[in-house]
Enzyme design. Structure first.
Site, PDB file in Angstrom:
ATOM      1  N   ASN A 170      -7.832  -2.141   5.120  1.00  0.00           N
ATOM      2  CA  ASN A 170      -7.504  -2.724   6.423  1.00  0.00           C
ATOM      3  C   ASN A 170      -6.008  -2.744   6.711  1.00  0.00           C
ATOM      4  O   ASN A 170      -5.601  -2.781   7.875  1.00  0.00           O
ATOM      5  CB  ASN A 170      -8.061  -4.151   6.481  1.00  0.00           C
ATOM      6  N   SER A 176      -2.026   8.724  12.733  1.00  0.00           N
ATOM      7  CA  SER A 176      -2.343   8.117  11.436  1.00  0.00           C
ATOM      8  C   SER A 176      -3.781   7.602  11.409  1.00  0.00           C
ATOM      9  O   SER A 176      -4.498   7.780  10.417  1.00  0.00           O
ATOM     10  CB  SER A 176      -1.360   6.984  11.113  1.00  0.00           C
ATOM     11  N   LYS A 177      -4.219   6.987  12.497  1.00  0.00           N
ATOM     12  CA  LYS A 177      -5.578   6.446  12.536  1.00  0.00           C
ATOM     13  C   LYS A 177      -6.629   7.531  12.715  1.00  0.00           C
ATOM     14  O   LYS A 177      -7.747   7.416  12.208  1.00  0.00           O
ATOM     15  CB  LYS A 177      -5.682   5.397  13.644  1.00  0.00           C
ATOM     16  N   TYR A 180       1.006   6.190  15.453  1.00  0.00           N
ATOM     17  CA  TYR A 180      -0.164   5.360  15.185  1.00  0.00           C
ATOM     18  C   TYR A 180      -1.455   6.138  15.436  1.00  0.00           C
ATOM     19  O   TYR A 180      -2.372   6.128  14.609  1.00  0.00           O
ATOM     20  CB  TYR A 180      -0.122   4.110  16.054  1.00  0.00           C
ATOM     21  N   VAL A 219       0.818  -1.212   0.000  1.00  0.00           N
ATOM     22  CA  VAL A 219       0.000   0.000   0.000  1.00  0.00           C
ATOM     23  C   VAL A 219       0.854   1.264   0.000  1.00  0.00           C
ATOM     24  O   VAL A 219       0.348   2.358  -0.269  1.00  0.00           O
ATOM     25  CB  VAL A 219      -0.971   0.033   1.201  1.00  0.00           C
ATOM     26  N   SER A 240      -8.925   2.849  14.294  1.00  0.00           N
ATOM     27  CA  SER A 240      -8.503   2.264  15.572  1.00  0.00           C
ATOM     28  C   SER A 240      -9.004   3.131  16.716  1.00  0.00           C
ATOM     29  O   SER A 240      -9.214   4.346  16.549  1.00  0.00           O
ATOM     30  CB  SER A 240      -6.975   2.176  15.642  1.00  0.00           C
TER      31      SER A 240
END
Length: 254
Positions: free
Chosen positions: A90, A158-159, A155, A64, A143
Site C-alpha cells: 500500500n 508508476s501506478k 504517479y 520501501v 490507483s
C-alpha cells in the site's frame, strides 16, 4: 468476522490512510498484522490502537525504497511467525499532478522508487517464502491514475506499472496456489489530500484531468471503502480471482 483467522499479514504504509484502515480491518477479521512504514511514532500509534481493541498487531519500521529495510521486515515476520499468508503493498507517495514539462529526474525517480519499485521489492522478498508454501495472496494498491492516466505523469506511470506487475505475477505463478490482484482507489480521504499537500498540486493539470475522470458525488471515498476491497482479495472469498484490478471510485468513469 473471521475472514482472516490465523492469517499472517504484512501491510506496507500501515501508519495512516488506507494502510491504517486495512490493518485495523484485517485485525478485526482475525489476522495477525505486521505494519511497516517510515514514521515509527505513527506505526506505534496504530499498533497500540489495534492491540488495545483486542487485535494482534506488530510494527517494523522501514522504507520501501531501501532493499535492506524491505528484506528486514519480511525476514523478521518469518522469524516470528514462520510464514506470510498475505502481503498488501500500500505504501506510496503523490506527485501532485505534476505534468511532464515540470518533471525533474530526481522527482520522477523518487515516485517510481516508492510506488513501483517498492512494490517489486516487497513482492520479491515475500515470494521467497510464499512460493514454497504454494499458497497466499498479494494485494497491490494501484490507483485510478494508473488505469485512467488522470494524475501527474510520474504517479500515473508508476501506478500503471503496479497494475502491470500484478498481472505479470499472476501469469508467472499461475496454478501455484498464489494469487495476485490489485485495487485502484479513486480520490480517497487520506493524508495525501491534506491542505499542505494539496498546496503543492499543479492546479492547471488538476483541471485538465477532471475532464477525464470525475466523482458523481461531492464527498471523497473513505479509507475503509478501499480496505473492504483489499480484504476481499486477501480472503478466501476471492479464491477464484487472480490477476485482476478492481477500481473503487464510486463509478466516476461510468
Amino acid at each position: 468476522m473471521g475472514r482472516l483467522n490465523d492469517k499472517i499479514c504484512i501491510v506496507t504504509g500501515g501508519n495512516s490512510g488506507i494502510g491504517e484502515a486495512t490493518a485495523k480491518l484485517f485485525a478485526q477479521e482475525g489476522a495477525t498484522v505486521i505494519i511497516t512504514a517510515r514514521r515509527e511514532n505513527e506505526l506505534q500509534r496504530v499498533a497500540d490502537e489495534i492491540n488495545e481493541s483486542g487485535g494482534k498487531c506488530f510494527y517494523i519500521p522501514g522504507d520501501v525504497r531501501v532493499t535492506e529495510d524491505v528484506e528486514n521486515v519480511v525476514e523478521k515476520t518469518v522469524e516470528m511467525f514462520g510464514r506470510i499468508d498475505v502481503l498488501v503493498n500500500n505504501a506510496g507517495i503523490a506527485d501532485y499532478h505534476r505534468p511532464t514539462i515540470k518533471l525533474e529526474d530526481d522527482f520522477w525517480d523518487n515516485v517510481h522508487e516508492t510506488n513501483l519499485k517498492g512494490v517489486m521489492r516487497f513482492c520479491r522478498a515475500a515470494l521467497r517464502h510464499m512460493v514454497p508454501a504454494n499458497k497466499g495472496s498479494i494485494v497491490n494498491v494501484a490507483s485510478i491514475g494508473g488505469v485512467y492516466h488522470c494524475a501527474g505523469a510520474a504517479y500515473s506511470t508508476s501506478k500503471a506499472g503496479v497494475v502491470s506487475l500484478t498481472k505479470n505475477l499472476a501469469i508467472q505463478y499461475y496454478g501455484s496456489g498464489l494469487r495476485f490482484n490489485s485495487v485502484s482507489p479513486g480520490s480517497t480521504l487520506t493524508p495525501l489530500f491534506d491542505p499542505e499537500n494539496m498546496a503543492n498540486a499543479d492546479l492547471e493539470m488538476v483541471e485538465i484531468t477532471k475532464r477525464v475522470h470525475y466523482h458523481p458525488i461531492d464527498e471523497m471515498l473513505k479509507p475503509i471503502e478501499q480496505a473492504n476491497a483489499i480484504l476481499f482479495f486477501a480472503s478466501d472469498e476471492s479464491s477464484g480471482v487472480n490477476g485482476q484490478d478492481l477500481v473503487v471510485d464510486y463509478g466516476g468513469r461510468l
